[in-house]
Enzyme design. Structure first.
Site, mmCIF file in Angstrom:
data_model
loop_
_atom_site.group_PDB
_atom_site.id
_atom_site.type_symbol
_atom_site.label_atom_id
_atom_site.label_comp_id
_atom_site.label_asym_id
_atom_site.label_seq_id
_atom_site.Cartn_x
_atom_site.Cartn_y
_atom_site.Cartn_z
ATOM 1 N N GLY A 10 40.877 27.432 38.008
ATOM 2 C CA GLY A 10 41.980 28.396 37.927
ATOM 3 C C GLY A 10 42.723 28.383 39.242
ATOM 4 C CB ALA A 12 47.069 31.628 39.079
ATOM 5 C CB SER A 129 39.665 44.032 46.016
ATOM 6 O OG SER A 129 40.847 44.719 46.410
ATOM 7 C CE LYS A 183 39.231 44.233 42.463
ATOM 8 N NZ LYS A 183 40.103 43.710 41.501
ATOM 9 C CG HIS A 186 38.580 48.513 44.589
ATOM 10 N ND1 HIS A 186 39.778 47.965 44.148
ATOM 11 C CD2 HIS A 186 38.597 48.391 45.933
ATOM 12 C CE1 HIS A 186 40.481 47.546 45.186
ATOM 13 N NE2 HIS A 186 39.781 47.790 46.286
ATOM 14 C CG ASN A 187 41.253 47.278 40.514
ATOM 15 O OD1 ASN A 187 40.724 47.028 41.593
ATOM 16 N ND2 ASN A 187 41.827 46.345 39.783
ATOM 17 C CD GLU A 190 44.570 48.466 43.706
ATOM 18 O OE1 GLU A 190 43.551 47.885 44.105
ATOM 19 O OE2 GLU A 190 45.402 47.928 42.948
HETATM 20 P P1 NBP Z 1 46.147 34.994 36.460
HETATM 21 O O1 NBP Z 1 45.401 36.218 36.126
HETATM 22 O O2 NBP Z 1 47.617 35.012 36.368
HETATM 23 O O3 NBP Z 1 45.583 33.795 35.526
HETATM 24 C C1 NBP Z 1 46.180 32.539 35.551
HETATM 25 C C2 NBP Z 1 45.127 31.461 35.541
HETATM 26 O O4 NBP Z 1 44.320 31.536 34.357
HETATM 27 C C3 NBP Z 1 45.775 30.085 35.531
HETATM 28 O O5 NBP Z 1 45.018 29.231 36.344
HETATM 29 C C4 NBP Z 1 45.700 29.718 34.066
HETATM 30 O O6 NBP Z 1 45.762 28.340 33.824
HETATM 31 C C5 NBP Z 1 44.344 30.234 33.738
HETATM 32 N N1 NBP Z 1 44.054 30.261 32.297
HETATM 33 C C6 NBP Z 1 44.649 30.947 31.302
HETATM 34 BR BR1 NBP Z 1 46.053 32.123 31.522
HETATM 35 N N2 NBP Z 1 44.131 30.710 30.112
HETATM 36 C C7 NBP Z 1 43.165 29.802 30.339
HETATM 37 C C8 NBP Z 1 42.267 29.136 29.478
HETATM 38 N N3 NBP Z 1 42.232 29.396 28.186
HETATM 39 N N4 NBP Z 1 41.396 28.248 30.032
HETATM 40 C C9 NBP Z 1 41.432 27.999 31.357
HETATM 41 N N5 NBP Z 1 42.270 28.612 32.217
HETATM 42 C C10 NBP Z 1 43.133 29.501 31.714
HETATM 43 O O7 NBP Z 1 45.733 34.449 37.914
HETATM 44 P P2 NBP Z 1 45.468 35.238 39.273
HETATM 45 O O8 NBP Z 1 46.501 36.280 39.513
HETATM 46 O O9 NBP Z 1 45.216 34.198 40.294
HETATM 47 O O10 NBP Z 1 44.098 36.002 38.992
HETATM 48 C C11 NBP Z 1 42.895 35.317 38.668
HETATM 49 C C12 NBP Z 1 41.826 36.355 38.348
HETATM 50 O O11 NBP Z 1 41.641 37.200 39.508
HETATM 51 C C13 NBP Z 1 42.244 37.302 37.220
HETATM 52 O O12 NBP Z 1 41.117 37.647 36.473
HETATM 53 C C14 NBP Z 1 42.797 38.513 37.941
HETATM 54 O O13 NBP Z 1 42.679 39.700 37.179
HETATM 55 C C15 NBP Z 1 41.904 38.550 39.178
HETATM 56 N N6 NBP Z 1 42.513 39.186 40.352
HETATM 57 C C16 NBP Z 1 43.819 38.965 40.670
HETATM 58 C C17 NBP Z 1 44.359 39.551 41.810
HETATM 59 C C18 NBP Z 1 45.799 39.313 42.203
HETATM 60 O O14 NBP Z 1 46.250 39.924 43.189
HETATM 61 N N7 NBP Z 1 46.530 38.443 41.523
HETATM 62 C C19 NBP Z 1 43.557 40.347 42.625
HETATM 63 C C20 NBP Z 1 42.215 40.521 42.287
HETATM 64 C C21 NBP Z 1 41.700 39.931 41.156
HETATM 65 P P3 NBP Z 1 47.169 27.654 33.451
HETATM 66 O O15 NBP Z 1 47.785 27.299 34.773
HETATM 67 O O16 NBP Z 1 46.770 26.498 32.663
HETATM 68 O O17 NBP Z 1 47.979 28.652 32.677
#
Ligand code: NBP
Length: 470
Positions: A10, A12, A129, A183, A186-187, A190
Site C-alpha cells: 500500500g 498511498a 497516528s 487508536k 484516540h481518533n 481527536e
Molecule cells: P488510503 O486509505 O487512501 O488507501 C489507499 C491504498 O489502499 C492504496 O495503496 C490502494 O491501492 C490500496 N488499496 C485499495 Br483502496 N484497495 C485495495 C485492494 N483491494 N487491495 C490492495 N490494495 C488496495 O491510504 P492512506 O491514506 O495511506 O492510509 C492507509 C491506511 O492508514 C488506511 O487504513 C488509513 O485509514 C490509515 N491511516 C491514514 C492516515 C492518514 O493521515 N492518511 C493516518 C492514520 C492512519 P491502489 O493504489 O491500487 O488504489
C-alpha cells in the site's frame, strides 16, 4: 538483491512515508501496491539511492522478504484489507508476521486475527497516528493482537516511532483488538478536540469580530500554556495562512462541511454499547454531520432567526473565559476517552495500562499535547482512576476554569452560536459531580407507562406503583 528486512503493501500517503522512515532507520524494505503506476511513481520520485525495492506482483514481493517475513499492510481500511489478505495469506508460511497498520474497525481485527491464526501467521493490529509527517518522521503506534508478533516486529516499529516521554511512542498494548480499539478512541478524542478548537475560533470570529490573524495570535499564545499541543499549534498556522488568489485567510475560502471516515462514529457507537459516558466525542461526530447539511442550513438561516449579536462584549474578559472553556473541553475529551478505554478494557479483556496509553500519545500522534504527561502520571499513580477530573492537576483545573466555561457558554447561547462540544463537556462534568440527578423521575415515568418498576432510596428491592389509582 539480498532479502529485505520488511515489506510494505500500500503506497498511498502512509505506506510511502512509513517505507521511507523504515529505510532511514537502517532497514531494507520491499514495497508493493495493487496499482503498478503508484509503485513506479514512488520508486522514481522518492527512492533513489535507498534500500527500497519495488515489486509488481505479490509473489515477487513475498519471495523478496527474509524469513520469518515481516509485512506491514497500509491499505484502505475495510474491504481492501480483506481482499489483500485473501491473496496474501496463501503465499505466507507459519511464523510470518502480518501487521495491519490501517484504521481497521476492532471487530474486523479480531476476525482477521483468527483468520491469520488458522494459517499460523502471527498477526498484529496496529493503529498508527501522525498523518503524513508522522509516518515519515515518527508516528505513535498502538499495537495489539499476537504478542509473539510484537516480539518479532516490535523493535522495527519502535525504531520508526516518535520519541516521547519515556522512550518510543510505540507499545504492545494488549491482546486481540486492543491496538485498534485504542487508536479508535484516540481518533474520537481527536474529533472532540478539533471541534472544541473550531468552536473557540467561531466565537472569536462572530462574537469578537476577530480576523484570522488575530485569532491565530490567540491560539499561538494558548500554545505556550497548558493547552500546548499539536492541534492548537496547527490551528494557529492555518489561521495565519493567506490565500494567494483572494488575499484573504485561506480558511475563510474553505467550504464549511467536514468529512469523516468512521473512527469517531465507531468510537461513539462503542461508547453507547459499553454504556460509557462519552458525549463530547459523539457531539463532535454529530457536529460534522450537521455541517454536511450545507444546503439545508443555508435555507434555514433565512427562516429561523436567532438573537442579535451583543454589542457590549469585553474582549479580554471573553478571551480569558474562552481559554478556560477550551482547556476544560480538551481535558474532558481526554477524560471521556480514558474512561471509555478503562470500561472497554474490562469488558473486552484488553488489560490496558492507561498510563502507558497516555505515554504512547505524548509524541507523534495527532492528539499529542503537554497535558498527556500529567495524564500518564495520574494513571500511573492510580491505575483504576475512574475519572481524570478527580486527579491532580485536573481537579484544580476544573476548580479554576469551570466558571470561564460557564461564561463562555452563556455568551455563545446568547449569541446563537453552536458550541456542541463545549456544552456537552460542561453537561457531563456537571452531571458527574452531582450526587442526586433527576433520574428518579425517569424511573417513575418508566414504571408509569411500562411497569418497569423502580428502586427506592430507603429500602432494597424493586417496586411498582399503580400511578393512576386513586
Ligand atoms: P488510503 O486509505 O487512501 O488507501 C489507499 C491504498 O489502499 C492504496 O495503496 C490502494 O491501492 C490500496 N488499496 C485499495 Br483502496 N484497495 C485495495 C485492494 N483491494 N487491495 C490492495 N490494495 C488496495 O491510504 P492512506 O491514506 O495511506 O492510509 C492507509 C491506511 O492508514 C488506511 O487504513 C488509513 O485509514 C490509515 N491511516 C491514514 C492516515 C492518514 O493521515 N492518511 C493516518 C492514520 C492512519 P491502489 O493504489 O491500487 O488504489
Amino acid at each position: 538483491m539480498s532479502a529485505s528486512d520488511i515489506g510494505v503493501i500500500g503506497l498511498a500517503v502512509m505506506g510511502q512515508n512509513l517505507a521511507l522512515n523504515l529505510e532511514s532507520r537502517g532497514y531494507s524494505v520491499t514495497v508493493y501496491n495493487r496499482t503498478a503506476e503508484r509503485t513506479e511513481a514512488f520508486a522514481e520520485s522518492r527512492t533513489a539511492g535507498k534500500r527500497i525495492h519495488p515489486t509488481y506482483d505479490l509473489e515477487s514481493f513475498v519471495a523478496s522478504l527474509e524469513t520469518p517475513r515481516k509485512i506491514l499492510m497500509m491499505v484502505k481500511a475495510g474491504e481492501a484489507t480483506d481482499a489483500l489478505m485473501e491473496q496474501l495469506l496463501p503465499l505466507l508460511d507459519a511464523g510470518d508476521v502480518l501487521v495491519d497498520g490501517g484504521n481497521a474497525h476492532y471487530a474486523d481485527t479480531e476476525r482477521r486475527l483468527a483468520q491469520a491464526h488458522t494459517c499460523g501467521i502471527l498477526y498484529l493490529g496496529a493503529g498508527i497516528s501522525g498523518g503524513e509527517a508522522g509516518a515519515l518522521h515518527g508516528p505513535a503506534i498502538m499495537a495489539g493482537g499476537c504478542r509473539e508478533a510484537y516480539i518479532v516486529v516490535g523493535p522495527m516499529l519502535e525504531a520508526v516511532a516518535a520519541q516521547g516521554v519515556g522512550g518510543a511512542c510505540c507499545a504492545f498494548l494488549g491482546p486481540a483488538s486492543a491496538g485498534h480499539y485504542v487508536k479508535m478512541v484516540h481518533n474520537g478524542i481527536e474529533y472532540a478536540i478539533m471541534q472544541a478548537l473550531a468552536e473557540a475560533y467561531d466565537l472569536m470570529r462572530r462574537v469578537l469580530g476577530m480576523s484570522g490573524q488575530g485569532a491565530a495570535e490567540v491560539f499561538a499564545e494558548w500554545n505556550r500554556g497548558p493547552l500546548a499541543s499539536y492541534l492548537v499549534e496547527i490551528t494557529a498556522s492555518i489561521l495565519r495562512y493567506s490565500d494567494e488568489e483572494s488575499g484573504r485567510p485561506l480558511v475563510e475560502m474553505i467550504l464549511d462541511t467536514a468529512a469523516q471516515k468512521g473512527t469517531g462514529k465507531w468510537s461513539s457507537q462503542s461508547a453507547l454499547d459499553l454504556g460509557t459516558p462519552a458525549p463530547s466525542i459523539a457531539a463532535a461526530v454529530f457536529a460534522r454531520i450537521v455541517s454536511s447539511l450545507k444546503g439545508e442550513r443555508g435555507e434555514a438561516e433565512a427562516l429561523l432567526p436567532g438573537p442579535e449579536p451583543a454589542a457590549d462584549v469585553d474582549r479580554s474578559e471573553l478571551l480569558d473565559a474562552l481559554r478556560s472553556a477550551t482547556l476544560l473541553a480538551v481535558v474532558i475529551a481526554y477524560a471521556q476517552g480514558m474512561r471509555q478505554l478503562r470500561d472497554a478494557s474490562k469488558e473486552r479483556g484488553y488489560g490496558l495500562d492507561l498510563s502507558e496509553v497516555a505515554r504512547v500519545w505524548t509524541a507523534g500522534c495527532i492528539i499529542r499535547s503537554q497535558l498527556l504527561t500529567p495524564i500518564a502520571e495520574a494513571f500511573k499513580a492510580e491505575p483504576e482512576l475512574p475519572y481524570l477530573l478527580l486527579a491532580e492537576p485536573f481537579r484544580t483545573m476544573w476548580i479554576d476554569h469551570h466558571q470561564g466555561l460557564r461564561r463562555t457558554l452563556a455568551r455563545a447561547h446568547e449569541a446563537g452560536i453552536p458550541v456542541p462540544v463545549m456544552s456537552s463537556s460542561l453537561n457531563v462534568a456537571d452531571a458527574y459531580r452531582t450526587a442526586r440527578l433527576p433520574a428518579n423521575l425517569l424511573q417513575a415515568q418508566r414504571d408509569f407507562f411500562g411497569a418497569h418498576t423502580y428502586r427506592r432510596v430507603d429500602r432494597a428491592g424493586s417496586f411498582h406503583t399503580e400511578w393512576e389509582s386513586p
